[in-house]
Design an enzyme around this catalytic site. Sequence first.
Site: not given
Length: 425
Positions: A224, A226, A257, A260, A284, A292, A294, A324
């Site tokens: 993964e 970022k 993600d 990301h 994700h 990010d 979330d 996530d």
Amino acid sequence: MTIKASYEEAKKLYAQHGIDVDEVLRKLEEIKISVHCWQGDDVRGFLFQDQELTGGISVTGNYPGAARTPNELRKDMEKAFSLIPGKHKVNLHAIYADTNEKVDLNELEPRHFQSWVDWAKEQGLGLDFNPTCFSHEKSKDGLTLSHPDAEIRKFWIDHCKASRKIGAYFGEQLGQTCVTNVWVPDGYKDIPADRLTPRRRLKEALDEVFAEELDPKHNLDAVESKLFGLGAEAYTVGSHEFYMGYGIQNDKLICLDAGHFHPTEVISNKLSSLSLFTNGILLHVSRPVRWDSDHVVVLDDELLDIGRELVRNDLLGTTHIGLDFFDASINRVAAWVIGTRNTIKALLRAMLEPVEALKQAELEGDYTTRLALAEEFKSYPFGAIWDYYCEKTGVPVREAWLSEVKAYEKSVLLGREESAPTVHQ
């Protein structure tokens, strides 16, 4: 009109375009969403609960009722799953080991997660896994698998190796393939003098982590990327380009993600390209309000586009969908329910579109029909299909689930603020 009657009327409209709604719901019920355990306790885990959260991660809010023990977390997840249609998976980080032993990350074994395996069997759930390369004394300077100190690097290599074996154990025991995803927070706050050497170290470390062949029926590896993190604003070792190259070269799942990437990038537009060069993708699904951040997944344009790309390009069979996000400003059980139900809704919406008609119109250059159909279907009675699906699978219809969460908060969650936790019950 009853839910069933509304469903039957809606079915007729979709049938006019060759869409078999009963078949759509059958396929939908087979899709498993990997629900992340760390929403339930604000990414604290149980191995080092006094350790500061690091790795460029931040959880904000102080809503009452965070899980303090493995049993509390499992109980909360059971409640959430009882309000979500379908059977799904739970995504664990290594710090969620359930053990009385004093054990470090590089010493973890499957037995430290046996209670999770037993619980998953009872609940009919699968398990996914992640090494935890943050919130540890050996990650405090922001480097793990790319660290210049060989001993520190070896610690994290050993931890990731151990994590793969734990993942393989999950897959073998539960009969559902475990996806073990490697993410590291490595990077620098300011502009580095050498961008290449840390990436060379990371590549060599990953080669060692993945050296042992594991049965892909039991465990699939993912990597993964970022864009940046708190404390790693100028340079991230594991960039998208790094992991895209590594994943393709080494036949690993590439994890996308939603938070990301650059704020103007979306992962929905990356799926079709990656699908041409990989055997599978890990998602994700998150909501980056400001990069990010979330936030809990809502039914926004990007989530709908992710669903469309997966359905229109027939990628559901090779894409592993995980969530996530972590929000401590609202009821944590509600966050799971909202985010997971929305993700399933997005897939259902996409499966109820006239995909072949849209593609044919495009192929013929009839962009008027393509646009008209796409827009008109936005107001088709999707809600009637969703309500019936919830009723059919035995979960609350519409917002009825909220009263159950509120009752659970009153009877269970609020009591945690007044009592000391019992670590093993």
